[in-house]
Scaffold this motif. Sequence first.
Motif, PDB file in Angstrom:
ATOM      1  N   ALA A   1     -65.028  14.944  71.922  1.00  0.00           N
ATOM      2  CA  ALA A   1     -64.558  13.560  72.066  1.00  0.00           C
ATOM      3  C   ALA A   1     -65.601  12.722  72.792  1.00  0.00           C
ATOM      4  N   GLY A   2     -66.299  13.340  73.745  1.00  0.00           N
ATOM      5  CA  GLY A   2     -67.340  12.609  74.475  1.00  0.00           C
ATOM      6  C   GLY A   2     -68.403  12.073  73.527  1.00  0.00           C
ATOM      7  N   GLY A   3     -68.814  12.906  72.576  1.00  0.00           N
ATOM      8  CA  GLY A   3     -69.824  12.469  71.614  1.00  0.00           C
ATOM      9  C   GLY A   3     -69.340  11.283  70.796  1.00  0.00           C
ATOM     10  N   LEU A   4     -68.091  11.382  70.325  1.00  0.00           N
ATOM     11  CA  LEU A   4     -67.594  10.308  69.461  1.00  0.00           C
ATOM     12  C   LEU A   4     -67.366   9.019  70.247  1.00  0.00           C
TER      13      LEU A   4
ATOM     14  N   HIS B   1     -72.075  -2.240  64.813  1.00  0.00           N
ATOM     15  CA  HIS B   1     -71.552  -1.514  63.648  1.00  0.00           C
ATOM     16  C   HIS B   1     -70.046  -1.320  63.772  1.00  0.00           C
ATOM     17  N   ASP B   2     -69.323  -1.619  62.697  1.00  0.00           N
ATOM     18  CA  ASP B   2     -67.871  -1.481  62.690  1.00  0.00           C
ATOM     19  C   ASP B   2     -67.404  -0.145  62.123  1.00  0.00           C
ATOM     20  N   GLN B   3     -68.134   0.309  61.110  1.00  0.00           N
ATOM     21  CA  GLN B   3     -67.732   1.524  60.397  1.00  0.00           C
ATOM     22  C   GLN B   3     -68.840   2.566  60.579  1.00  0.00           C
ATOM     23  N   VAL B   4     -68.540   3.616  61.295  1.00  0.00           N
ATOM     24  CA  VAL B   4     -69.581   4.584  61.622  1.00  0.00           C
ATOM     25  C   VAL B   4     -69.082   6.003  61.380  1.00  0.00           C
ATOM     26  N   VAL B   5     -69.956   6.815  60.819  1.00  0.00           N
ATOM     27  CA  VAL B   5     -69.717   8.256  60.759  1.00  0.00           C
ATOM     28  C   VAL B   5     -70.568   8.883  61.849  1.00  0.00           C
ATOM     29  N   GLY B   6     -69.939   9.468  62.842  1.00  0.00           N
ATOM     30  CA  GLY B   6     -70.684  10.148  63.907  1.00  0.00           C
ATOM     31  C   GLY B   6     -70.874  11.602  63.540  1.00  0.00           C
ATOM     32  N   THR B   7     -72.107  12.082  63.517  1.00  0.00           N
ATOM     33  CA  THR B   7     -72.347  13.474  63.129  1.00  0.00           C
ATOM     34  C   THR B   7     -73.182  14.181  64.180  1.00  0.00           C
ATOM     35  N   ASP B   8     -72.696  15.300  64.619  1.00  0.00           N
ATOM     36  CA  ASP B   8     -73.368  16.097  65.644  1.00  0.00           C
ATOM     37  C   ASP B   8     -73.626  17.473  65.047  1.00  0.00           C
ATOM     38  N   MET B   9     -74.870  17.710  64.643  1.00  0.00           N
ATOM     39  CA  MET B   9     -75.182  19.031  64.092  1.00  0.00           C
ATOM     40  C   MET B   9     -75.898  19.830  65.163  1.00  0.00           C
ATOM     41  N   GLY B  10     -75.281  20.918  65.539  1.00  0.00           N
ATOM     42  CA  GLY B  10     -75.878  21.752  66.570  1.00  0.00           C
ATOM     43  C   GLY B  10     -76.251  23.108  66.005  1.00  0.00           C
ATOM     44  N   GLY B  11     -76.248  24.109  66.867  1.00  0.00           N
ATOM     45  CA  GLY B  11     -76.665  25.440  66.444  1.00  0.00           C
ATOM     46  C   GLY B  11     -75.652  26.108  65.544  1.00  0.00           C
ATOM     47  N   THR B  12     -74.367  25.958  65.862  1.00  0.00           N
ATOM     48  CA  THR B  12     -73.376  26.698  65.088  1.00  0.00           C
ATOM     49  C   THR B  12     -72.449  25.811  64.281  1.00  0.00           C
ATOM     50  N   SER B  13     -72.335  24.558  64.672  1.00  0.00           N
ATOM     51  CA  SER B  13     -71.337  23.769  63.951  1.00  0.00           C
ATOM     52  C   SER B  13     -71.827  22.355  63.681  1.00  0.00           C
TER      53      SER B  13
ATOM     54  N   TYR C   1     -74.392   7.936  62.275  1.00  0.00           N
ATOM     55  CA  TYR C   1     -75.098   8.235  63.517  1.00  0.00           C
ATOM     56  C   TYR C   1     -75.360   9.732  63.556  1.00  0.00           C
ATOM     57  N   ALA C   2     -76.600  10.089  63.795  1.00  0.00           N
ATOM     58  CA  ALA C   2     -76.967  11.507  63.805  1.00  0.00           C
ATOM     59  C   ALA C   2     -77.446  11.886  65.188  1.00  0.00           C
TER      60      ALA C   2
ATOM     61  N   GLY D   1     -79.172  17.403  64.071  1.00  0.00           N
ATOM     62  CA  GLY D   1     -78.692  16.231  63.332  1.00  0.00           C
ATOM     63  C   GLY D   1     -79.809  15.396  62.740  1.00  0.00           C
ATOM     64  N   PRO D   2     -80.694  14.848  63.577  1.00  0.00           N
ATOM     65  CA  PRO D   2     -81.687  13.913  63.056  1.00  0.00           C
ATOM     66  C   PRO D   2     -82.656  14.516  62.039  1.00  0.00           C
ATOM     67  N   VAL D   3     -82.871  15.831  62.094  1.00  0.00           N
ATOM     68  CA  VAL D   3     -83.807  16.417  61.137  1.00  0.00           C
ATOM     69  C   VAL D   3     -83.196  16.526  59.750  1.00  0.00           C
ATOM     70  N   HIS D   4     -81.863  16.643  59.697  1.00  0.00           N
ATOM     71  CA  HIS D   4     -81.200  16.795  58.400  1.00  0.00           C
ATOM     72  C   HIS D   4     -80.492  15.541  57.916  1.00  0.00           C
ATOM     73  N   ALA D   5     -80.422  14.539  58.767  1.00  0.00           N
ATOM     74  CA  ALA D   5     -79.563  13.392  58.464  1.00  0.00           C
ATOM     75  C   ALA D   5     -79.933  12.729  57.146  1.00  0.00           C
ATOM     76  N   PHE D   6     -81.245  12.625  56.859  1.00  0.00           N
ATOM     77  CA  PHE D   6     -81.622  11.934  55.615  1.00  0.00           C
ATOM     78  C   PHE D   6     -80.986  12.626  54.414  1.00  0.00           C
ATOM     79  N   GLY D   7     -80.866  13.964  54.503  1.00  0.00           N
ATOM     80  CA  GLY D   7     -80.313  14.722  53.381  1.00  0.00           C
ATOM     81  C   GLY D   7     -78.819  14.547  53.263  1.00  0.00           C
ATOM     82  N   TYR D   8     -78.089  14.775  54.334  1.00  0.00           N
ATOM     83  CA  TYR D   8     -76.630  14.688  54.176  1.00  0.00           C
ATOM     84  C   TYR D   8     -76.138  13.261  54.111  1.00  0.00           C
ATOM     85  N   ALA D   9     -76.919  12.335  54.655  1.00  0.00           N
ATOM     86  CA  ALA D   9     -76.534  10.923  54.518  1.00  0.00           C
ATOM     87  C   ALA D   9     -76.674  10.487  53.062  1.00  0.00           C
ATOM     88  N   ALA D  10     -77.788  10.875  52.439  1.00  0.00           N
ATOM     89  CA  ALA D  10     -77.992  10.500  51.039  1.00  0.00           C
ATOM     90  C   ALA D  10     -76.913  11.135  50.167  1.00  0.00           C
TER      91      ALA D  10
END
Lengths: 753, 684
Positions: B265-268, B280-292, B446-447, B452-461
């Motif tokens: 919840a802290g991240g979001l 920004h009004d409409q945002v997808v918050g994405t946190d990609m870590g080691g396991t999830s 948001y990555a 997150g930031p290394v893969h964001a271009f891929g999953y965002a597209a």
Amino acid sequence: MTIWDGVRRSYIPGETLCIPGTLRMHTGTADVDPVTFEVIRYSLMNTNLEHGQTIQRLAVSPVTMITRDFQPSILTECGDLVFLGPYLQYFSNAQALTIKWILENRAGNPGIEPGDMFASNDPYVGTPHQPDTIVAAPVFVGDELFCWVANVMHHSDVGGTVMGSFCVDATDIFSDPPAFPPFKLVSRGEVRRDLEEMFLRQSRVPTNVHMDLRAAISANRVAVAKIAALAGRYGADTVKTVMNRVLDAGERTVTQRLAGIPDGRWSHRLYAEAAHTGDAGVYTYQITVRKQGEHLYVDNAGTDPQTGSINVTYAGFSGAFLAALTASLTADLAGAYGGVYRRVHFDPVPGTLSCADFPAAVSPAGIYTMETLISLSGAVIGKMLSCAEPEMAGLAIGPAHPAFYGFIAGGAHPTGEPFVATNADNMIGSLAASPAGDGVDFGGHFWIPEGTASNIEELELLWPMLHLYRRALNAGADGAGQFRGGRGFVEAGIPWTVPGLAAALYVDESFPKAVGPFGGNPGSAGHFRLRHGTDVIARFAAGEVPQDFDAIDGAEAEVEAKGPMLMMGADAAWEWTGANAPGFGDPLARDPGLVEADIDTGALSAEAAERVYGVVPGDEATRTLRAGRLAARLAGAVPPATAPVTVPADVPLRVLAGELAMTERDGSPEAFVTVTGRAVLALAGSNFKDGCAVLERPLHSVAPEFATRDGRAGYQARYREYLCPVTGLRVDSEIVKPGDEPLHDIVIAGAGA
Amino acid sequence: MYYVGVDIGGTFTDCVLVDRQGNHRSAKVLSTKDDPVTGVLAGLGQLAETAGVDLPTLLERTERFGHGTTIGTNAVLERRGARVGLVATAGHGDALLMMRGAGRAAGRTIESVFRVHGTGLPAPLIVPGAVAEVQERVDASGTVVVELDTAAAAEQITRMIWEYDLDSVAIALLWSFANPAHENALAQAIPDAFVSVSSQVSPRLGEYERTVATVLNGYVGPATSGYLSELASRLATPLLVMQSNGGVLPAAAATPLGTLDSGPAGGLIGVATLAGAYGHDQVVGTDMGGTSFDLGLVIDGKPVVAEVNVIDQYTYRLPHLDVRSVACGGGSIAWFDEATGGLRVGPASAGSEPGPACYGRGGTEPTVTDADVVLGLIRAETFLDGRMPLDRAAAVAAVGRLADRAGLTVAETAAGILRINNMQAATVIRQQTLERGLDPRDFVLYAFGGAGPVHAFGYAAESGVREVVIPLGNGASTLSAYGIASGDVVLYHELERSLLAPFDGAALATAVTEVRDAALAGLAAAGVPGEPVVEIDALMRYREQLMHSLEIPVSPPADGASLLAGFDKEYVRRYGEGGTALFEAVEVFALRARVSVPAGIPLPRPEPAGSAGSALAGHAPAGPERTDVYWPGRGWARTGVYRGAPAGTITGPALVELAHTTVAVPHGASLSAGPLGELRLKEF
């Protein structure tokens, strides 16, 4: 010549379907790399899951949204299953059969076109019973039929003589709810109001069914659009190739597993009581599985002729077996089971309880015969796996509950509005014990993985009832074993804020049907009790919620299996039970430590520990007590025809299950022997039961848990124990009708008699 | 004056400080699991050092000290909680044990839910047998059916406490949310124990989930309270505790249950706070870590709230930020499925131990991170600022073994792993947006998180999102701590109340007032100063659609007609015109009030022109260096590498290496630093 046409007899599609050439079928293929394959496979799987979630959100019947009595699927253009969801598994074959029938019978007239959806609840075509209604939608790419999306959903009431549409009093289909062969409910995107109203007109709760039917249509629509988009993005040929490879992979997986099972033949039989209201007969179901090479052959020979309302059609028989098989053997495919089905060949005897011909009644199948066949299938598959490679023997999941203990009440709300209350609290369930260990208490049912029971508060919100208790059943003789079956539940209630209710459907068994494998005790018999003129309200006023049904004042009604609708006044009280699931192996072989652990958690009383398991405080006292019990068994048993011979201690045994083992010579099975007593029971090609000491008693005398009154069907049922003639430990047991021959149920090919 | 946020995670404790001007600093230290307070103090010490003050001064200047703790979550997962006993209505004490028959499958992944073998119920939360069923009964209307004999029941409970040596008691009676009198009477009568009351913890229909909520609260309560008071005393500063609903509460007022799952919840909430600042009004918050891969949505500026939560197969209801987690992270293991001939990724993960093959800690299975290293998206020598050099050869070998089986080249295989992992992440994004009738193309993604930031271009597209933001630039890896620092004080109150359309205006107004007043009273009791903001949602559905719920905002004075219109509009948006079912009545079944006092955290400070990002972690943009990267879909290409956030706009292909992550900028895409220090990736 037998015509499996879905009209006079159940529909069984031939090897090739007869589809008019006017319907263009998509059959293209493409080269697909491993990465693209996975991307598309994942998308298809998720499309199907989202299909299920949409149904769950939009439906209004608790039986759909909470119990998960529905199933979405994706199928190929010719109706072969690609993905099944984690919902009711005995719908495994329903959509495939119905779609294949539609292809053969509806492609010419009225035609199959983009935007169409067909509905059907005809058991002779493909559904297990009439409340389970299929809505199937073809997916077109261009003018070619690319694939199908379909769902089956249990509707609260689709007509028939009994509220809730489980017509236990039916003696033929004309007293059942109407069965509609596939009709075009949606034509080129438009719901056909005339046909929709025709269907809804049969229901006692049309508004409810209307909401659910629309949920089915909406959910199909979403799934069709997603698959069309996928084909648009990657190409229809590519997506179709992925579908076919998913099927091929399922086939490859089951083939590999089958390689770990010796060729042979395994059988099991189960009984049902009361073919219809007013009947007290006992009827036999039998399934035999033959494994030969890389294929399974399944038949129902030995099953009684069709009668009353305890029948199913081919859809039910095959659906039940496939559900038990995939859960046991290939659950890791997570619903991609179509390829598995290719290796299973059914050879049913028509005109029987498990493959009835028109016009047999089938509507109660959802709580009786389907469960009977799933339990039977699980038992026979368990026997087969006991002979397999050791790592596969652990895949046996044991016999499920042989009935779906449930309660359907009806009446009117204080506002006057009618209701049908389908109580599916038996989703609490319990899993059978298995060679791997105890069954899971309240573990649900393996054939409906995400099924959930209602909260009591949800029941009381929806319907005018008050529940005195819903609690765990104690472990007892019912479900006992070396590993015990999971525990079930019992609940009691009264009408509330209304002058009364009617119990339209209830399950009261006079004997348990499912015996535990390899000497495990049977599970519980399900019970329904009713008292009129009770003192419950007075006791409320005195500050007490009654907790013991026996201690509630009032006149106990005589309840029959599949009895008539029971009227209950405002002062009535009812109690009904789920069931403890069957055990595995001899209760006297259970680790006393496990027995004591059950006493500590309150699952088992000390009295039952001594009575059922022969466990008392003190290791020595337990040993002495158990030795005395075993000796008493042998003293009361009929010994085998010839005095037992034992094998020397240095001869290696291959344990099959519980006390049953084999010796081998030159890698081939030689003889059946017992594990502890090392007694030779029979040569490998013969029936191991021939060498057992046999102890047979009326089942009702075995334990108070199995008691019933004289005059009911179960009073005649007998419990036959096959004992090691040296130790007295159970090797196996059967519930039999008087005079039944021992079933020759394990035959391993290549073993000389 | 400072805003401080501290987030204790499994591996790292993150601390963030924001000053009145919006400057922010962060510190990352190893968590000290056995004595978390020590780790917190170490982090704060480091933070003080960065701020150029000593620790006492830092604490003295701290106006708001927000804290997120995993004490409760760990207590549940490791079964190290309190000795709890349950008080239930006569006849219904086994509800917790029976778990509605769904305990075996609840919360399990789809891949495992079909499987019977080896499945079972979770370990119990209460002391086995410690259940007191008391004689009392209330019916669905809230009417008392059987009176409670408080004295007799209290004696029974006291006996149970003694017999089972309990330190916590959970009271969960049937229909208590409709009439809490019996629960309240018992709560008053029980001596010397941590008491949790279901009508306060989770006043919602469904005795099983309500009981779970109450028992969980009692299970984690003593440990959580003890820890928070110890921390407060050692810091000598009042604490605001992060709740899973995305808000904070003073430690004394925080419900222990609310701290479960508060980390995501802290991240979001950090995302939501920054989304406001970034416009920004409409945002997808994405946190990609080691396991999830954790995902949450911000819609119309507000983070999305969910009700049902599952922890260790126990299901309960509590309004919490809807953060979905799927097993696709850097550690997800790739494998070849012989049966289908397909390449698969996950759900198994190498986690952090042994971790990806390139970590050199004994892992041999190829993971997503290994694929990144093979492709050159992560450079072995500069991983985590060079503090943890990776073994590229091990990554190549691991992916190579998979490539041999799949019949692909090593690079193709690595690119395939990313494509599949991106597909899985994008599927959740698509499900979460489209299910609500929203188009992912209207969202900014948001990555953050290490992967997150290394893969964001891929999953965002793949998901159709048009723009990616790396919030706070270099600070993206401590976004949860930032969210904790920035969280408003939030308190929810819920009221089950069935109202059928057409709505009776007076009844609706009464219910709205009731839920609003109760929430405000709760806030007053928590002792929070400031002007509260009240928001009320009606939870609506077609009558009997028990598994469905739409939240429709109610703006006082409540107007039944516009509420109904709001429901219809939302239903049509989600399910289309055909979905509406005019033949069944619409109902309001519950009301939910959210009261909040804004934290008022200053906007992130705009960076002076030409030095964007440099203030974030002291990295001056160097280079660009050049490296070879295999870009999925294009192949090998010489690629510029920037250390630290660049000034101005750069175009791909490029890599931007930040303190704890890398931003991948593919061909044709542009990356620029925004006015508030964030990085914006476009046209990927």
